[in-house]
Write a protein that holds these residues in place. Structure first.
Motif, PDB file in Angstrom:
ATOM      1  N   HIS A   1       1.255  -4.031  -7.613  1.00 24.52           N
ATOM      2  CA  HIS A   1      -0.172  -3.754  -7.550  1.00 24.52           C
ATOM      3  C   HIS A   1      -0.929  -4.668  -8.482  1.00 24.52           C
ATOM      4  O   HIS A   1      -0.535  -4.887  -9.600  1.00 24.52           O
ATOM      5  CB  HIS A   1      -0.419  -2.294  -7.921  1.00 24.52           C
ATOM      6  CG  HIS A   1       0.439  -1.394  -7.111  1.00 24.52           C
ATOM      7  ND1 HIS A   1       0.458  -1.459  -5.740  1.00 24.52           N
ATOM      8  CD2 HIS A   1       1.346  -0.464  -7.463  1.00 24.52           C
ATOM      9  CE1 HIS A   1       1.325  -0.587  -5.292  1.00 24.52           C
ATOM     10  NE2 HIS A   1       1.901   0.038  -6.309  1.00 24.52           N
TER      11      HIS A   1
ATOM     12  N   ALA B   1       1.910   1.829  -3.368  1.00 24.82           N
ATOM     13  CA  ALA B   1       0.791   2.349  -4.151  1.00 24.82           C
ATOM     14  C   ALA B   1       0.642   3.843  -3.905  1.00 24.82           C
ATOM     15  O   ALA B   1       0.408   4.636  -4.812  1.00 24.82           O
ATOM     16  CB  ALA B   1      -0.505   1.631  -3.786  1.00 24.82           C
ATOM     17  N   TYR B   2       0.841   4.237  -2.633  1.00 25.43           N
ATOM     18  CA  TYR B   2       0.732   5.643  -2.260  1.00 25.43           C
ATOM     19  C   TYR B   2       1.809   6.471  -2.963  1.00 25.43           C
ATOM     20  O   TYR B   2       1.521   7.469  -3.626  1.00 25.43           O
ATOM     21  CB  TYR B   2       0.868   5.775  -0.738  1.00 25.43           C
ATOM     22  CG  TYR B   2       0.954   7.201  -0.269  1.00 25.43           C
ATOM     23  CD1 TYR B   2      -0.196   7.990  -0.175  1.00 25.43           C
ATOM     24  CD2 TYR B   2       2.179   7.769   0.069  1.00 25.43           C
ATOM     25  CE1 TYR B   2      -0.110   9.298   0.248  1.00 25.43           C
ATOM     26  CE2 TYR B   2       2.272   9.081   0.484  1.00 25.43           C
ATOM     27  CZ  TYR B   2       1.129   9.851   0.567  1.00 25.43           C
ATOM     28  OH  TYR B   2       1.208  11.148   0.962  1.00 25.43           O
TER      29      TYR B   2
ATOM     30  N   PHE C   1      -3.441   4.078  -5.364  1.00 29.93           N
ATOM     31  CA  PHE C   1      -3.567   3.914  -3.924  1.00 29.93           C
ATOM     32  C   PHE C   1      -4.988   3.508  -3.524  1.00 29.93           C
ATOM     33  O   PHE C   1      -5.187   2.558  -2.758  1.00 29.93           O
ATOM     34  CB  PHE C   1      -3.170   5.216  -3.227  1.00 29.93           C
ATOM     35  CG  PHE C   1      -3.241   5.135  -1.733  1.00 29.93           C
ATOM     36  CD1 PHE C   1      -2.423   4.246  -1.024  1.00 29.93           C
ATOM     37  CD2 PHE C   1      -4.112   5.939  -1.017  1.00 29.93           C
ATOM     38  CE1 PHE C   1      -2.482   4.171   0.354  1.00 29.93           C
ATOM     39  CE2 PHE C   1      -4.182   5.861   0.372  1.00 29.93           C
ATOM     40  CZ  PHE C   1      -3.361   4.978   1.055  1.00 29.93           C
TER      41      PHE C   1
ATOM     42  N   GLY D   1      -5.662   0.086  -4.504  1.00 34.94           N
ATOM     43  CA  GLY D   1      -4.914  -0.791  -3.607  1.00 34.94           C
ATOM     44  C   GLY D   1      -5.657  -1.011  -2.298  1.00 34.94           C
ATOM     45  O   GLY D   1      -5.768  -2.139  -1.811  1.00 34.94           O
ATOM     46  N   LEU D   2      -6.173   0.107  -1.745  1.00 38.97           N
ATOM     47  CA  LEU D   2      -6.931   0.008  -0.497  1.00 38.97           C
ATOM     48  C   LEU D   2      -8.125  -0.923  -0.665  1.00 38.97           C
ATOM     49  O   LEU D   2      -8.391  -1.795   0.173  1.00 38.97           O
ATOM     50  CB  LEU D   2      -7.447   1.391  -0.091  1.00 38.97           C
ATOM     51  CG  LEU D   2      -6.524   2.273   0.758  1.00 38.97           C
ATOM     52  CD1 LEU D   2      -7.196   3.605   1.024  1.00 38.97           C
ATOM     53  CD2 LEU D   2      -6.175   1.577   2.073  1.00 38.97           C
TER      54      LEU D   2
ATOM     55  N   THR E   1      -7.058  -4.495  -0.962  1.00 43.29           N
ATOM     56  CA  THR E   1      -6.609  -5.012   0.326  1.00 43.29           C
ATOM     57  C   THR E   1      -7.811  -5.386   1.200  1.00 43.29           C
ATOM     58  O   THR E   1      -7.812  -6.430   1.876  1.00 43.29           O
ATOM     59  CB  THR E   1      -5.735  -3.966   1.046  1.00 43.29           C
ATOM     60  OG1 THR E   1      -4.747  -3.506   0.135  1.00 43.29           O
ATOM     61  CG2 THR E   1      -5.050  -4.562   2.270  1.00 43.29           C
TER      62      THR E   1
ATOM     63  N   LEU F   1       0.837  -1.209   0.000  1.00 43.50           N
ATOM     64  CA  LEU F   1       0.000   0.000   0.000  1.00 43.50           C
ATOM     65  C   LEU F   1       0.870   1.257   0.000  1.00 43.50           C
ATOM     66  O   LEU F   1       0.562   2.243  -0.673  1.00 43.50           O
ATOM     67  CB  LEU F   1      -0.912   0.000   1.238  1.00 43.50           C
ATOM     68  CG  LEU F   1      -2.202  -0.786   1.095  1.00 43.50           C
ATOM     69  CD1 LEU F   1      -2.981  -0.751   2.406  1.00 43.50           C
ATOM     70  CD2 LEU F   1      -3.051  -0.210  -0.041  1.00 43.50           C
TER      71      LEU F   1
END
Lengths: 386, 640
Positions: A359, A45-46, A63, A66-67, A70, A42
């Motif tokens: 990712h 990703a950020y 991001f 990704g969140l 997850t 993550l």
């Protein structure tokens, strides 16, 4: 085989055990290492979103996606943990059919870059079913090899495993997806080894594979795949062409130094010198921005995770559990070595994602499912004798 | 079936395989760690430098190219802002190339083949810009810069282009600028040239490239991986404008010379001609016209492949400056060398009479006098005046080929004059060593005769010929001809003032030169040049008729005609000097004019008529002395 046998003992198993007992058997370490790796993913990703100049929390950024993945992965993990893994043996053949179905569907309606068909669009998201197919492949092989305990000295068992892997492998090669097909071979090799199959036969098989490499080169590999392999041999010879990615990737990693350039500060990443920086080459960004210290953290986490997987396999009373844990460990180790090796110039470019960090929803969810199965194996053993 | 949860293992666990797997994992992860340690810690610094280099790069700041003025300050070239269209090949996807090229071609009104040619012959890398078109109209440029994604890789940039206001008047002299060619690039790159740069290709633009170009500045810019500029970071060095040039050329005289030459060529139906005007006291070239010509502006705008091919294919070679880049037989004008040589070597004196005849016999071969009669026994004053061939055959025979060659070289023949223009050729002065080297044999006696009258192997450039006569006019100082008078710095200061450059003092005694000047005046006085003598000014000179090529059905050769005129200072005819001989005895001539008419085949000497017309224009003589009937074609050997 292939007949669903309802066993009352299994149906009552979950209910018979207290939640507390299950929790005690749950491998907290394994979950923690995996969780930390997912958090690193993550973070990457950020940093990727920031560097692409996106408003981090707006929809559709790396991001935010990704969140979301997850979150879905977490649910998948909990569900598969709760699910009794022994049903997998029962459903092994339908799952095999599902695997082939997914791969066939990918070939039929999938899309990808350069004429490849790798992803299927599910709503607004692209999903790479070959990732899930790898986990299903481990399930199928665990069932097959686990059931053949005691007969593993014979060549037929080994050939049988190969025959099982062949159809999905061919479907993956047709996409074409060299990376995933290599991972499948890695899984097969690791699981055959861990099953206790005859080393003599395994050695002969390996020799045969090596001998067939020229045929693979001439008739199976596509031109761009050959190009990647060739450029690997001398990346600096053509820094603007095929060796470009390898060269830029090594520059990125090298310029990281001890502590890295700091998150979101990677010059290579920011200025788009690195291609596919959010997926296959994400490790290069990671290594540039977090340096050697970050590399050690990553490698230690992976080593610990692999250790806990092997412990789970070691503890498993039934061969299916041992085989599945070994298969998942083989897959993660293989992908780690090949992906990092590619980024730091030890391996050719093959397009294999780095588990947890690269990712990709399918990869993360498949890992969560795999880890959930391993936890399910953990909590469904009696206490180990040691 | 054994219950599953009985706490016993249901199979024999391969413990040693676990051990080996763990070892393999440790080895693999250890290997990765080692490699990372090597890359990031041991070699880290080196990659950091590479990564920085990736991000920033030096970019040139073009300098303003110097301007060119004539001797009175008339601007001969300007820098005008213009839109140029360039392509960065790396941004042009191969599968869309045909589409992009054809759309660009129709927008720019170009041949797609020219665009493809430019991309394919791109001397730089795929990341460097390739020049496609210069001087694109505003509307098209706006359209192209707005096309964006529809024309990937296409960029519109503003740059300065050369504009030549006088167009065809000074084309070969000035030359033009053009894109760097692939074979030039490697050498030029070390001097700071860019792959899409422009540089002087011909003429003064090429010869004075270093001075005109100035020094490019440099700035650092930040770029991303695709080579796209993100921002300018800082200026490292400022660009320094190029120096400007003031020419010795007088645009007004150039126009008069061109007018005279155009008239003569049109009247006689000629295809090629040259007029040069020189100040014999300094070597300054006041006018240099070579026809046919072309327009430098066509090149500055970016000439199409088709138009360029047409210019190249033209058999009269308009791109060539025939005044310096081509050599032709000098004919009788060369008798200056033979006469001066024979006098200097004391083979004859001014009073020596040499018998002229209808022809000289050498073995079986007859060497004819041009009028097939001769003038009897005459001194050099008359031999030169009538341009007697048999007279100069005999002088050449007395000198021998090697002495003749010695004097020719002394007058500057057989070697480039060193004029400040590119591509000058040397001409040929035949001698025994020369023929030995070229043909492996000695010069024959007949060839010595031919050499004495500027035929046979003799070939000269117009600039050599006028320069030799300039040395005759000034009393023996052979100057290097020059077309650039001064070099002026960007701040207006004179970087290089004008100074005459002496090649050598002729070995010919000044008294001999005075004799030859008087003989040249006698050429006019005996009406060898028809009514040139009637002009209200004193003119001396020598005509020449030079055979070349292949004989026609009547055994006659085509010929070129030459004339070089010398005009003394204060040329007005005065009563105290009715013949003008006194004026010609002086060494103060201010003007030497040469005309060359290629393949003239006219009744009279076309070149003489052209010089006469130029002098009429130059001295603003109201009465018209031109002989139109002399320019009718077809008659042969009316004068020599």
């Amino acid at each position: 085989m292939g007949v669903i046998r309802a066993e009352p003992a299994r149906m009552t198993d979950w209910a018979a055990r207290s939640i507390g007992a299950a929790w005690r058997a749950f491998d907290l370490q394994l979950a923690a290492y995996a969780g930390l790796l997912a958090i690193l993913g993550l973070v990457m990703a950020y940093t990727n979103s920031v560097e692409q100049g996106q408003a981090v929390l707006s929809g559709g950024t790396t991001f935010v996606r990704g969140l979301m993945w997850t979150g879905i992965a977490l649910i998948a993990f909990v569900v598969t943990t709760a699910f009794d893994y022994k049903w997998l043996k029962t459903f092994a053949w339908p799952l095999y059919a599902l695997q082939l179905g997914l791969l066939l569907a990918t070939l039929a309606i999938g899309h990808g870059v350069g004429g490849a068909s790798r992803w299927i669009s599910v709503g607004p998201f692209d999903f790479q079913f070959s990732e899930l197919a790898k986990i299903l492949m481990i399930v199928v092989l665990s069932n097959y090899l686990g059931a053949r305990q005691g007969r593993l000295g014979s060549l037929t068992s080994i050939l049988g495993a190969c025959v099982l892997v062949a159809p999905p492998w061919i479907l993956v090669m047709l996409q074409p997806d060299l990376g995933t097909s290599l991972v499948m071979i890695g899984i097969l090799a690791g699981m055959l080894f861990m099953s206790g199959a005859s080393l003599r036969w395994l050695g002969s098989m390996a020799g045969l594979v090596l001998a067939s490499l020229p045929i693979v080169w001439n008739y199976i590999l596509r031109d761009y795949q050959k190009q990647r392999l060739l450029s690997f041999l001398d990346p600096s010879s053509d820094t603007q062409g095929a060796g470009y990615q390898l060269f830029q990737s090594q520059i990125a990693v090298g310029s990281g130094g001890l502590t890295g350039t700091g998150l979101t500060n990677g010059s290579q990443n920011q200025l788009n010198f690195l291609p596919v920086q959010e997926s296959d080459f994400v490790a290069a960004i990671y290594l540039e921005e977090l340096g050697f210290v970050g590399a050690l953290v990553l490698l230690v986490l992976f080593a610990a995770l692999l250790f806990r997987l092997m412990v789970a396999g070691w503890r498993s009373k039934d061969p299916f559990g041992m085989m599945f844990a070994s298969g998942l460990a083989s897959m993660i180790l293989f992908q780690l070595v090949v992906n990092l090796g590619m980024v730091i110039g030890l391996m050719p470019i093959t397009g294999i994602p780095l588990p947890f960090i690269s990712h990709g929803g399918a990869s993360l969810i498949s890992l969560a499912v795999g880890l959930g199965i391993v936890q399910s194996i953990n909590i469904r053993q009696t206490r180990a004798e040691w | 079936m054994t219950p599953l949860l009985d706490g016993r293992r249901q199979y024999s666990r391969p413990n040693n395989r676990f051990l080996i797997f763990a070892l393999a994992a440790i080895l693999a992860i250890g290997g990765l760690t080692t490699r990372l340690f090597y890359l990031q810690i041991v070699n880290g610094g080196q990659f950091t430098v590479l990564s920085e280099g990736n991000r920033t790069s030096a970019e040139a700041i073009p300098s303003a190219r110097g301007l060119i003025y004539d001797r009175r300050g008339v601007a001969l070239v300007k820098n005008v802002p213009t839109f140029a269209v360039k392509i960065r090949p790396v941004d042009l996807p191969e599968d869309r190339r045909d589409d992009v090229v054809s759309r660009l071609a129709s927008l720019l009104n170009m041949d797609p083949a020219d665009i493809n040619g430019a991309i394919d012959s791109n001397p730089g890398s795929r990341f460097d810009l390739v020049r496609i078109a210069t001087d694109v109209p505003d509307a098209t440029a706006r359209l192209l810069s707005e096309a964006g994604d529809a024309l990937p890789g296409v960029e519109v940039v503003i740059e300065a282009r050369r504009q030549y206001p006088l167009g065809t008047l000074v084309s070969q002299l000035l030359g033009y600028t053009g894109p760097v060619s692939p074979d030039q690039l490697p050498a030029l790159r070390t001097e700071g040239y860019l792959p899409d740069d422009l540089l002087g290709k011909t003429g003064i633009e090429a010869y004075y490239e270093t001075q005109l170009r100035g020094t490019y500045g440099s700035k650092t810019v930040e770029k991303d991986a695709s080579g796209r500029k993100i921002q300018d970071l800082q200026t490292v060095t400022q660009a320094q404008s190029g120096d400007s040039l003031t020419l010795t050329i007088d645009a007004k005289e150039q126009a008069l010379a061109q007018k005279a030459l155009l008239w003569g060529m049109r009247a006689a139906g000629l295809k090629r001609g040259v007029v040069i005007v020189e100040n014999p006291q300094t070597g300054e070239i006041l006018a240099m016209v070579s026809l046919p010509t072309y327009d430098d502006n066509a090149f500055a705008r970016g000439i199409s492949g088709k138009a360029y091919a047409k210019l190249l294919a033209d058999k009269n070679k308009p791109l060539l400056n025939h005044a310096i880049q081509a050599h032709y037989p000098p004919g009788s004008t060369y008798k200056l060398v033979t006469g001066s040589g024979a006098l200097s070597d004391h083979k004859i004196s001014t009073s020596t009479r040499v018998t002229t005849r209808p022809y000289l016999l050498l073995g079986q071969t007859k060497f004819w006098e041009w009028n097939h009669r001769g003038w009897g026994a005459i001194p050099i004053m008359l031999g030169f005046a009538h341009s007697s061939d048999t007279f100069f055959f005999q002088l050449a025979g007395m000198l021998g080929i090697d002495r003749l060659a010695h004097w020719a070289k002394n007058f500057g023949f057989g070697a480039p004059t060193g004029i400040d223009l590119p591509g000058e050729v040397a001409g040929i002065v035949p001698s025994n060593p020369w023929k030995q080297e070229m043909f492996g044999e000695k010069i024959y006696p007949g060839e010595v005769y031919q050499a004495g009258i500027g035929q046979g192997y003799d070939v000269v450039t117009p600039i050599q010929l006028i320069n030799a006569y300039a040395a005759l006019a000034n009393g023996g100082k052979l100057y290097k001809p020059q077309v650039v008078r001064q070099i002026i710095g960007p701040d207006g200061s004179v970087v290089r003032p004008f100074a005459p450059k002496l090649i050598r003092r002729l070995a010919v005694p000044r008294s001999v030169l005075t004799t030859m000047r008087e003989a040249a005046r006698n050429v006019v006085l005996v009406r060898h040049t028809y009514n040139l003598v009637d002009l209200p000014i004193v003119v001396a000179g020598k005509s020449g008729t030079a055979e070349f090529g292949i004989r026609d059905s009547k055994g006659r050769l085509p010929f070129h005609s030459w004339f070089i005129g010398i005009v003394p200072k204060n040329p007005k005819k005065v009563a105290s000097d009715p013949t003008g001989m006194k004026a010609m005895a002086r060494e103060d001539a201010q003007l030497v004019v040469l005309a060359f008419a290629y393949d003239s085949r006219t009744k009279g000497n076309t070149a003489t008529e052209i010089v006469k017309y130029y002098l009429q224009l130059h001295f603003n003589i109201k009465h018209d002395y031109r002989n139109f009937d002399l320019l009718h074609r077809g008659n042969f050997y009316q004068s020599n």
